[in-house]
Scaffold this motif. Structure first.
Motif, PDB file in Angstrom:
ATOM      1  N   ALA A   1       0.843  -1.194   0.000  1.00 15.38           N
ATOM      2  CA  ALA A   1       0.000   0.000   0.000  1.00 15.38           C
ATOM      3  C   ALA A   1       0.877   1.242   0.000  1.00 15.38           C
ATOM      4  CB  ALA A   1      -0.905  -0.004   1.230  1.00 15.38           C
ATOM      5  N   ALA A   2       0.512   2.221  -0.836  1.00 14.04           N
ATOM      6  CA  ALA A   2       1.322   3.435  -0.955  1.00 14.04           C
ATOM      7  C   ALA A   2       0.438   4.658  -1.132  1.00 14.04           C
ATOM      8  CB  ALA A   2       2.265   3.315  -2.148  1.00 14.04           C
ATOM      9  N   ASP A   3       0.957   5.812  -0.734  1.00 15.75           N
ATOM     10  CA  ASP A   3       0.344   7.116  -0.978  1.00 15.75           C
ATOM     11  C   ASP A   3       1.327   7.934  -1.795  1.00 15.75           C
ATOM     12  OD1 ASP A   3      -1.936   6.545   0.553  1.00 15.75           O
ATOM     13  OD2 ASP A   3      -0.987   7.252   2.389  1.00 15.75           O
ATOM     14  N   VAL A   4       0.795   8.656  -2.792  1.00 18.41           N
ATOM     15  CA  VAL A   4       1.636   9.448  -3.693  1.00 18.41           C
ATOM     16  C   VAL A   4       1.027  10.830  -3.849  1.00 18.41           C
ATOM     17  CG1 VAL A   4       2.607   9.593  -6.021  1.00 18.41           C
ATOM     18  CG2 VAL A   4       2.256   7.362  -4.961  1.00 18.41           C
ATOM     19  N   VAL A   5       1.881  11.866  -3.823  1.00 17.62           N
ATOM     20  CA  VAL A   5       1.454  13.236  -4.094  1.00 17.62           C
ATOM     21  C   VAL A   5       2.426  13.878  -5.068  1.00 17.62           C
ATOM     22  CG1 VAL A   5       0.371  13.532  -1.827  1.00 17.62           C
ATOM     23  CG2 VAL A   5       2.727  14.269  -2.170  1.00 17.62           C
ATOM     24  N   GLY A   6       1.939  14.790  -5.866  1.00 22.94           N
ATOM     25  CA  GLY A   6       2.799  15.573  -6.745  1.00 22.94           C
ATOM     26  C   GLY A   6       3.306  14.809  -7.944  1.00 22.94           C
ATOM     27  N   ALA A   7       4.231  15.446  -8.648  1.00 25.08           N
ATOM     28  CA  ALA A   7       4.838  14.874  -9.853  1.00 25.08           C
ATOM     29  C   ALA A   7       6.269  15.373  -9.947  1.00 25.08           C
ATOM     30  CB  ALA A   7       4.048  15.283 -11.085  1.00 25.08           C
ATOM     31  N   GLY A   8       7.120  14.555 -10.533  1.00 29.23           N
ATOM     32  CA  GLY A   8       8.512  14.955 -10.710  1.00 29.23           C
ATOM     33  C   GLY A   8       9.465  14.005 -10.032  1.00 29.23           C
ATOM     34  N   VAL A   9      10.549  14.553  -9.524  1.00 27.96           N
ATOM     35  CA  VAL A   9      11.598  13.766  -8.868  1.00 27.96           C
ATOM     36  C   VAL A   9      11.018  13.106  -7.611  1.00 27.96           C
ATOM     37  CG1 VAL A   9      13.862  13.875  -7.760  1.00 27.96           C
ATOM     38  CG2 VAL A   9      13.353  15.364  -9.713  1.00 27.96           C
ATOM     39  N   PRO A  10      11.190  11.786  -7.461  1.00 29.93           N
ATOM     40  CA  PRO A  10      10.606  11.131  -6.288  1.00 29.93           C
ATOM     41  C   PRO A  10      11.361  11.441  -4.996  1.00 29.93           C
ATOM     42  CG  PRO A  10      11.771   9.524  -7.633  1.00 29.93           C
ATOM     43  CD  PRO A  10      11.811  10.829  -8.382  1.00 29.93           C
ATOM     44  N   VAL A  11      10.591  11.690  -3.947  1.00 32.93           N
ATOM     45  CA  VAL A  11      11.104  11.811  -2.585  1.00 32.93           C
ATOM     46  C   VAL A  11      10.380  10.716  -1.806  1.00 32.93           C
ATOM     47  CG1 VAL A  11      11.274  13.248  -0.526  1.00 32.93           C
ATOM     48  CG2 VAL A  11      11.412  14.299  -2.800  1.00 32.93           C
ATOM     49  N   VAL A  12      11.130   9.706  -1.350  1.00 34.76           N
ATOM     50  CA  VAL A  12      10.528   8.553  -0.697  1.00 34.76           C
ATOM     51  C   VAL A  12      10.614   8.709   0.811  1.00 34.76           C
ATOM     52  CG1 VAL A  12      10.600   6.048  -0.439  1.00 34.76           C
ATOM     53  CG2 VAL A  12      11.140   7.081  -2.655  1.00 34.76           C
ATOM     54  N   PHE A  13       9.495   8.494   1.477  1.00 39.03           N
ATOM     55  CA  PHE A  13       9.402   8.555   2.933  1.00 39.03           C
ATOM     56  C   PHE A  13       9.274   7.126   3.454  1.00 39.03           C
ATOM     57  CE2 PHE A  13       7.880  12.596   1.360  1.00 39.03           C
ATOM     58  CZ  PHE A  13       8.414  13.519   2.249  1.00 39.03           C
ATOM     59  N   LEU A  14      10.304   6.640   4.167  1.00 34.09           N
ATOM     60  CA  LEU A  14      10.297   5.284   4.718  1.00 34.09           C
ATOM     61  C   LEU A  14       9.921   5.340   6.198  1.00 34.09           C
ATOM     62  CD1 LEU A  14      13.600   3.952   3.131  1.00 34.09           C
ATOM     63  CD2 LEU A  14      11.260   3.489   2.392  1.00 34.09           C
ATOM     64  N   HIS A  15       8.933   4.552   6.571  1.00 36.43           N
ATOM     65  CA  HIS A  15       8.455   4.588   7.959  1.00 36.43           C
ATOM     66  C   HIS A  15       9.391   3.852   8.909  1.00 36.43           C
ATOM     67  CE1 HIS A  15       6.986   0.424   7.986  1.00 36.43           C
ATOM     68  NE2 HIS A  15       6.480   0.645   6.781  1.00 36.43           N
ATOM     69  N   ALA A  16       9.276   4.208  10.190  1.00 36.16           N
ATOM     70  CA  ALA A  16      10.039   3.552  11.254  1.00 36.16           C
ATOM     71  C   ALA A  16       9.568   2.110  11.407  1.00 36.16           C
ATOM     72  CB  ALA A  16       9.849   4.311  12.561  1.00 36.16           C
ATOM     73  N   GLY A  17      10.376   1.283  12.053  1.00 32.86           N
ATOM     74  CA  GLY A  17      10.068  -0.129  12.224  1.00 32.86           C
ATOM     75  C   GLY A  17       8.889  -0.436  13.117  1.00 32.86           C
TER      76      GLY A  17
ATOM     77  N   ARG B   1       1.920  11.461   6.792  1.00 33.74           N
ATOM     78  CA  ARG B   1       0.784  12.166   6.189  1.00 33.74           C
ATOM     79  C   ARG B   1       0.967  13.685   6.197  1.00 33.74           C
ATOM     80  NH1 ARG B   1      -3.908   8.431   6.145  1.00 33.74           N
ATOM     81  NH2 ARG B   1      -3.079   6.945   4.648  1.00 33.74           N
ATOM     82  N   ASP B   2       1.419  14.258   7.295  1.00 36.36           N
ATOM     83  CA  ASP B   2       1.605  15.721   7.359  1.00 36.36           C
ATOM     84  C   ASP B   2       2.673  16.190   6.375  1.00 36.36           C
ATOM     85  OD1 ASP B   2      -0.348  15.933   9.312  1.00 36.36           O
ATOM     86  OD2 ASP B   2       1.093  16.034  10.968  1.00 36.36           O
ATOM     87  N   GLN B   3       3.748  15.437   6.251  1.00 40.61           N
ATOM     88  CA  GLN B   3       4.818  15.816   5.326  1.00 40.61           C
ATOM     89  C   GLN B   3       4.360  15.694   3.874  1.00 40.61           C
ATOM     90  OE1 GLN B   3       5.226  13.893   8.022  1.00 40.61           O
ATOM     91  NE2 GLN B   3       6.638  15.103   9.255  1.00 40.61           N
ATOM     92  N   LEU B   4       3.595  14.650   3.565  1.00 36.48           N
ATOM     93  CA  LEU B   4       3.070  14.516   2.205  1.00 36.48           C
ATOM     94  C   LEU B   4       2.113  15.652   1.875  1.00 36.48           C
ATOM     95  CD1 LEU B   4       2.397  10.678   1.876  1.00 36.48           C
ATOM     96  CD2 LEU B   4       4.191  12.006   0.764  1.00 36.48           C
TER      97      LEU B   4
ATOM     98  N   GLY C   1       6.075  12.963  -3.825  1.00 38.11           N
ATOM     99  CA  GLY C   1       6.231  12.337  -2.519  1.00 38.11           C
ATOM    100  C   GLY C   1       5.624  10.941  -2.538  1.00 38.11           C
ATOM    101  N   VAL C   2       6.372   9.967  -2.042  1.00 36.07           N
ATOM    102  CA  VAL C   2       5.934   8.572  -2.022  1.00 36.07           C
ATOM    103  C   VAL C   2       6.161   8.008  -0.626  1.00 36.07           C
ATOM    104  CG1 VAL C   2       6.249   6.276  -3.023  1.00 36.07           C
ATOM    105  CG2 VAL C   2       6.666   8.313  -4.438  1.00 36.07           C
ATOM    106  N   ALA C   3       5.093   7.521  -0.008  1.00 36.06           N
ATOM    107  CA  ALA C   3       5.196   6.829   1.283  1.00 36.06           C
ATOM    108  C   ALA C   3       4.481   5.492   1.127  1.00 36.06           C
ATOM    109  CB  ALA C   3       4.564   7.648   2.400  1.00 36.06           C
ATOM    110  N   TYR C   4       5.116   4.419   1.576  1.00 36.35           N
ATOM    111  CA  TYR C   4       4.457   3.116   1.446  1.00 36.35           C
ATOM    112  C   TYR C   4       4.670   2.287   2.702  1.00 36.35           C
ATOM    113  CZ  TYR C   4       8.920   0.744   0.398  1.00 36.35           C
ATOM    114  OH  TYR C   4      10.189   0.218   0.457  1.00 36.35           O
ATOM    115  N   ASP C   5       3.775   1.314   2.875  1.00 37.30           N
ATOM    116  CA  ASP C   5       3.883   0.372   3.995  1.00 37.30           C
ATOM    117  C   ASP C   5       4.767  -0.782   3.561  1.00 37.30           C
ATOM    118  OD1 ASP C   5       2.139   1.851   5.567  1.00 37.30           O
ATOM    119  OD2 ASP C   5       0.375   0.707   4.959  1.00 37.30           O
ATOM    120  N   ARG C   6       5.875  -0.968   4.264  1.00 35.49           N
ATOM    121  CA  ARG C   6       6.728  -2.117   3.980  1.00 35.49           C
ATOM    122  C   ARG C   6       5.985  -3.398   4.351  1.00 35.49           C
ATOM    123  NH1 ARG C   6      10.989   0.497   7.338  1.00 35.49           N
ATOM    124  NH2 ARG C   6      10.983  -1.520   8.356  1.00 35.49           N
TER     125      ARG C   6
END
Length: 88
Positions: A14-30, A38-41, A53-58
């Motif tokens: 599962a992933a959330d994506v915002v914007g377009a262009g160069v990817p900035v990936v947000f990796l969650h803590a363990g 969510r606030d940063q996205l 912006g890309v954040a996903y659940d590992r």
């Protein structure tokens, strides 16, 4: 914010994506999942053009279930980044 489900091997990530262009990936803590970003996205969506912006659940976290197959965390990351470019 766009939500995706990305196939990576036997897992669906599962992933959330915002914007377009160069990817900035947000990796969650363990001990968390993609919701910690969510606030940063939201801020990235409203203030930064030229970035995606890309954040996903590992695997095994949040809405991504652990699949019983061999995998690499880096491979999962690349599959999510590649899928996040669809529709750009």
């Amino acid at each position: 914010m766009k939500s995706l489900v990305v196939q990576s091997g036997a897992a669906e990530l599962a992933a959330d994506v915002v914007g377009a262009g160069v990817p900035v990936v947000f990796l969650h803590a363990g001990v968390a999942d993609r919701r910690m970003w969510r606030d940063q996205l939201a801020a990235l969506e409203t203030t930064a053009s030229g970035y995606r912006g890309v954040a996903y659940d590992r695997r095994g976290f949040g809405d991504s279930l652990h699949a019983d197959d061999s995998y690499s965390q880096v491979g999962d990351l690349w599959n999510v980044v590649d899928a996040s470019t669809t529709g750009e």
